[in-house]
Structures are given as structure tokens and as C-alpha cells.
Design a protein around this motif. Structure first.
Motif, PDB file in Angstrom:
ATOM      1  N   LEU A   7     -13.276  11.487 -43.201  1.00  0.00           N
ATOM      2  CA  LEU A   7     -12.782  12.880 -42.885  1.00  0.00           C
ATOM      3  C   LEU A   7     -13.719  13.345 -41.928  1.00  0.00           C
ATOM      4  CD1 LEU A   7     -11.097  14.234 -45.743  1.00  0.00           C
ATOM      5  CD2 LEU A   7     -10.112  13.568 -43.862  1.00  0.00           C
ATOM      6  N   LYS A   8     -15.127  13.047 -42.067  1.00  0.00           N
ATOM      7  CA  LYS A   8     -16.179  13.552 -41.209  1.00  0.00           C
ATOM      8  C   LYS A   8     -16.205  13.021 -40.014  1.00  0.00           C
ATOM      9  CE  LYS A   8     -19.745  14.759 -44.694  1.00  0.00           C
ATOM     10  NZ  LYS A   8     -21.240  14.385 -45.286  1.00  0.00           N
ATOM     11  N   ALA A   9     -15.899  11.789 -39.813  1.00  0.00           N
ATOM     12  CA  ALA A   9     -15.637  10.753 -38.472  1.00  0.00           C
ATOM     13  C   ALA A   9     -14.620  11.556 -37.741  1.00  0.00           C
ATOM     14  CB  ALA A   9     -15.476   9.458 -38.938  1.00  0.00           C
ATOM     15  N   ILE A  10     -13.549  11.659 -38.374  1.00  0.00           N
ATOM     16  CA  ILE A  10     -12.145  12.306 -37.779  1.00  0.00           C
ATOM     17  C   ILE A  10     -12.762  13.599 -37.144  1.00  0.00           C
ATOM     18  CG2 ILE A  10     -10.025  13.207 -38.172  1.00  0.00           C
ATOM     19  CD1 ILE A  10      -9.429  11.031 -40.318  1.00  0.00           C
ATOM     20  N   ASN A  11     -13.389  14.302 -38.017  1.00  0.00           N
ATOM     21  CA  ASN A  11     -13.731  15.984 -37.358  1.00  0.00           C
ATOM     22  C   ASN A  11     -14.547  15.524 -36.120  1.00  0.00           C
ATOM     23  OD1 ASN A  11     -14.017  18.440 -37.077  1.00  0.00           O
ATOM     24  ND2 ASN A  11     -15.245  18.797 -39.117  1.00  0.00           N
ATOM     25  N   LEU A  12     -15.437  14.573 -36.030  1.00  0.00           N
ATOM     26  CA  LEU A  12     -16.144  14.359 -34.900  1.00  0.00           C
ATOM     27  C   LEU A  12     -15.406  13.735 -33.879  1.00  0.00           C
ATOM     28  CD1 LEU A  12     -19.501  13.079 -36.651  1.00  0.00           C
ATOM     29  CD2 LEU A  12     -18.940  15.364 -35.820  1.00  0.00           C
ATOM     30  N   LEU A  13     -14.465  12.749 -34.217  1.00  0.00           N
ATOM     31  CA  LEU A  13     -13.658  12.487 -33.100  1.00  0.00           C
ATOM     32  C   LEU A  13     -13.059  13.208 -32.463  1.00  0.00           C
ATOM     33  CD1 LEU A  13     -12.751   9.178 -34.858  1.00  0.00           C
ATOM     34  CD2 LEU A  13     -13.862   9.213 -32.807  1.00  0.00           C
ATOM     35  N   CYS A  14     -12.353  14.381 -33.258  1.00  0.00           N
ATOM     36  CA  CYS A  14     -11.612  15.415 -32.715  1.00  0.00           C
ATOM     37  C   CYS A  14     -12.364  16.319 -31.717  1.00  0.00           C
ATOM     38  CB  CYS A  14     -10.887  16.324 -33.646  1.00  0.00           C
ATOM     39  SG  CYS A  14      -9.474  15.343 -34.687  1.00  0.00           S
ATOM     40  N   LYS A  15     -13.769  16.634 -32.167  1.00  0.00           N
ATOM     41  CA  LYS A  15     -14.421  17.341 -31.372  1.00  0.00           C
ATOM     42  C   LYS A  15     -14.874  16.699 -29.895  1.00  0.00           C
ATOM     43  CE  LYS A  15     -17.402  19.388 -34.846  1.00  0.00           C
ATOM     44  NZ  LYS A  15     -16.896  20.930 -34.663  1.00  0.00           N
ATOM     45  N   LEU A  16     -14.974  15.332 -29.807  1.00  0.00           N
ATOM     46  CA  LEU A  16     -15.154  14.654 -28.534  1.00  0.00           C
ATOM     47  C   LEU A  16     -13.837  14.715 -27.896  1.00  0.00           C
ATOM     48  CD1 LEU A  16     -16.761  11.249 -29.956  1.00  0.00           C
ATOM     49  CD2 LEU A  16     -17.764  13.238 -28.654  1.00  0.00           C
ATOM     50  N   ALA A  17     -12.829  14.602 -28.573  1.00  0.00           N
ATOM     51  CA  ALA A  17     -11.358  14.672 -27.744  1.00  0.00           C
ATOM     52  C   ALA A  17     -11.221  16.066 -27.189  1.00  0.00           C
ATOM     53  CB  ALA A  17     -10.177  14.355 -28.596  1.00  0.00           C
ATOM     54  N   GLY A  18     -11.415  17.092 -28.133  1.00  0.00           N
ATOM     55  CA  GLY A  18     -11.639  18.482 -27.485  1.00  0.00           C
ATOM     56  C   GLY A  18     -12.351  18.846 -26.123  1.00  0.00           C
ATOM     57  N   LYS A  19     -13.215  17.830 -26.114  1.00  0.00           N
ATOM     58  CA  LYS A  19     -14.220  17.819 -24.686  1.00  0.00           C
ATOM     59  C   LYS A  19     -13.650  17.263 -23.631  1.00  0.00           C
ATOM     60  CE  LYS A  19     -18.416  18.948 -27.433  1.00  0.00           C
ATOM     61  NZ  LYS A  19     -18.455  20.239 -26.920  1.00  0.00           N
ATOM     62  N   GLY A  20     -12.357  16.541 -23.999  1.00  0.00           N
ATOM     63  CA  GLY A  20     -11.695  15.559 -22.968  1.00  0.00           C
ATOM     64  C   GLY A  20     -12.408  14.214 -23.018  1.00  0.00           C
ATOM     65  N   ILE A  21     -13.029  13.832 -23.948  1.00  0.00           N
ATOM     66  CA  ILE A  21     -13.737  12.390 -24.226  1.00  0.00           C
ATOM     67  C   ILE A  21     -12.555  11.330 -24.719  1.00  0.00           C
ATOM     68  CG2 ILE A  21     -15.490  11.046 -25.126  1.00  0.00           C
ATOM     69  CD1 ILE A  21     -17.286  13.388 -24.667  1.00  0.00           C
ATOM     70  N   GLU A  22     -12.085  10.392 -24.054  1.00  0.00           N
ATOM     71  CA  GLU A  22     -11.238   9.382 -24.520  1.00  0.00           C
ATOM     72  C   GLU A  22     -10.097  10.018 -25.579  1.00  0.00           C
ATOM     73  OE1 GLU A  22     -11.257   6.368 -24.043  1.00  0.00           O
ATOM     74  OE2 GLU A  22     -13.188   5.705 -23.892  1.00  0.00           O
TER      75      GLU A  22
END
Length: 345
Positions: free
Chosen positions: A177-192
């Protein structure tokens, strides 16, 4: 009347099956970027998912990597460097923002060519050094510190770290779940963004309901992306049909936050949640749907949250205002009275 109720229940079950099939689809179709009866507004509330990774300061995002001269390392030296950087990130602080500068420097020192080695240290491979004696002494603290450091470093690799974070999600466990949260942060910045969203929607199918609900909260960090909006719409409808109004409330706030607008039906739902104590025609909160929704026996804390949320969207409603001013003056909760004294205009 009894026959009508049975028929209504059967229709709800059929509709839920249909929604479940849509949620299991490999791809969630792009949602419309605008909807009928929508209104622009300025809102001042947000459903927060507060944990170790709650926020990332813009300042830390702008830090440049340190320059390190390239050289060849033996395998033993590479692993020693990775451990050193993990420890240095741990020693830099205990909240995500304070760790980011050290994590970004760690990326440059380790190098993306060795990124696949980093995640192998997330469990039981880094011993606590003697100079950290007196820190992380409670049971479980040290493994969590290592886990947070590794995840922070992978996050700081940005697009190069996406595949490694997705592997951690796919492996499950406490780090998932921590990894998912970080991935969503990256996606929120337009990354992948497309890769991250498609992968997470696919992977979350096997999650239990509680974890799915957490992931839906993390998705709220990704604005202006149709697949997330469509996913929220489907889950909102599913929760309404199941009578899970608490979950429907959180979902609708997330949807309003990422769209930055709301519909008439959504506003009615929030107001009904705050004030209504009977049944309501479903069409009033779900356009084109038949049946009725019960707002009886709603928890008082949820009603108060809904009233405050409605006020954030529409400060001119006399019924909501009366309710909030009454609470401001009469509630036994001193913190609530203080909050409403600051909030109400």
C-alpha cells in the motif's frame, strides 16, 4: 408493498452484478471530462489520506542531484554503497519531506543501472548500526525505517523507479500500500500516468475490500484523468446500491476534488446525508436510476462531516447553516465548536 420491495432488492442485486463486471474489466473506459448540471466552484476541503507519505514538499522535489564521478565498482562495493545510502536516508529524518533530499542524492550515487538491487533490501537485509543505538529500539521500528528508506529512494528515481514500485505492489505484503501511494503521487505529477493507473486498476482486483478502499483514496492524488473518474463513478454507484453511504460519501468527495466541480445530484446526496432521516428517490442522487435509498440511522459524526463538506461547496443554504450554527453554539465537543467558530462566515 412487500412485492415492490422484493422487486426493488432484486433490481439492486442485478445492477450490482453489472457494476462488478465493469469493475473487473481489464480497462476502465475514459470518462467524460464534463457532465450535465455541473458547476464550477472554489472548494476548501479535501479528503486526506494521512500516513508517512502524506505530503511531499515542492522544495524537496526541486533539489538537484549531487555530482558523482563515474567509476567501476565490484559487486561487493555496489551492495556496500546501497546499504550506506539506505542508512544515510534513515539518518536524515523520520518524515517523508526531510528524507527526500537524502533520497535524491542516493539515486545519483547508486545509479539507475543498479535500481533492481535496491528493493531487495526492503526486508531484513540491513542491520542497525551501533551509531544509531537508542533509536528505533521498539519492536518493529527498525524494519519500518528500512522499508521507508528504500521506498523513498525508489520514489526519487521518478519514472525509472516505477517498475520497481509496481513489483513491490505485485508481491503484496506490508509494503504494497505504501508503494501504491507513492505511485499515485508520481502519476499525480504526470509521470507514467497511463502505465501506473492501468497497472494498479488491474492489480487491485485481487485486493480485499478494505485495501481496495484505501487504494481508491490514494487515486485522489491523480487529477484530470478520465479512467480514475470513471472508476470513482462505478464505485459510488456500487456503494449507493449496497447502502454503504459512508463509503459513497468518501468516494464522491474524492471525485469532486479531482474534477473540481460537482453535479446537482452529488450536492443533494451530501445534503441528504447531513440532514435527511428517511428514504429518498434514488434518481435524485443517481441520475436515471430507480428505487429508493434509506438515510435512516446515519452516524452523527458522518452527518456532521457531510454538513461541513456541503458548506464548503455552498455557503448559502439556510438549512445547512442552521445545523452548523446550532452545533457551534450547543455541541458538547469543544474541538468541533472551536472549528466551526473559525469556519463559519
Amino acid at each position: 408493498l412487500r412485492m415492490a420491495q422484493v422487486k426493488n432488492e432484486e433490481e439492486k442485486k442485478k445492477e450490482n452484478v453489472k457494476i462488478d463486471e465493469q469493475l473487473k474489466a481489464k480497462d476502465i473506459f475514459e470518462a467524460e471530462k464534463s457532465s450535465e448540471n455541473s458547476e464550477k466552484y472554489m472548494y476548501d476541503f479535501k479528503v486526506a489520506n494521512i500516513d508517512f507519505y502524506e505530503s511531499i514538499s515542492e522544495k524537496s522535489e526541486q533539489n538537484s542531484y549531487i555530482e558523482v564521478k563515474e567509476k567501476s565498482y565490484t559487486e561487493e562495493e555496489i551492495h556496500k554503497i546501497i546499504v550506506q545510502q539506505i542508512l544515510r536516508v534513515i539518518d536524515s529524518g523520520q518524515d517523508f519531506n526531510s528524507m527526500q533530499s537524502a533520497a535524491e542524492e542516493a539515486c545519483k550515487i547508486i545509479g539507475k543501472e543498479h535500481i533492481q538491487l535496491i528493493s531487495t533490501y526492503i526486508k531484513d537485509k540491513v542491520s542497525k548500526p551501533t551509531y544509531m543505538k537508542g533509536k528505533f529500539d521498539e519492536l518493529g521500528q527498525w524494519p519500518i525505517a528500512v522499508e521507508n528508506s528504500v521506498l523513498s529512494i525508489l520514489y526519487s528515481f521518478k519514472e525509472d523507479g516505477v517498475d520497481e514500485l509496481l513489483k513491490i505492489v505485485d508481491n503484496g505484503g506490508n509494503s504494497c500500500l505504501k508503494a501504491i501511494n507513492l505511485l499515485c503521487k508520481l502519476a499525480g505529477k504526470g509521470i507514467e500516468i497511463e502505465k501506473i493507473v492501468d497497472s494498479l486498476i488491474y492489480l487491485m482486483k485481487s485486493f480485499n475490500e478494505e485495501d481496495k478502499y484505501k487504494v481508491l483514496g490514494y487515486f485522489s492524488q491523480i487529477k484530470g484523468y478520465g479512467k480514475i473518474e470513471r472508476l470513482y463513478e462505478l464505485y459510488y454507484k456500487k456503494f449507493i446500491l449496497e447502502g454503504n453511504l459512508d463509503a459513497a460519501y468518501d468516494i464522491i468527495l474524492n471525485l469532486i476534488n479531482i474534477r473540481e466541480r460537482y453535479t446537482r445530484e452529488q450536492l443533494i446526496f451530501i445534503k441528504a446525508l447531513a440532514l435527511f432521516d428517511s428514504e429518498l428517490d434514488m434518481e435524485m442522487i443517481l441520475k436515471g436510476e430507480n428505487g429508493r435509498v434509506s438515510f435512516e440511522n446515519i452516524d452523527e459524526k458522518l452527518r456532521i462531516k457531510a454538513a461541513i463538506s456541503f458548506y464548503s461547496l455552498n455557503k448559502m443554504d439556510s438549512e445547512i447553516n442552521d445545523r452548523l450554527y446550532y452545533l457551534k453554539n450547543n455541541s458538547l465537543d469543544s474541538e468541533l465548536r472551536a472549528f466551526l467558530s473559525e469556519t463559519l462566515e
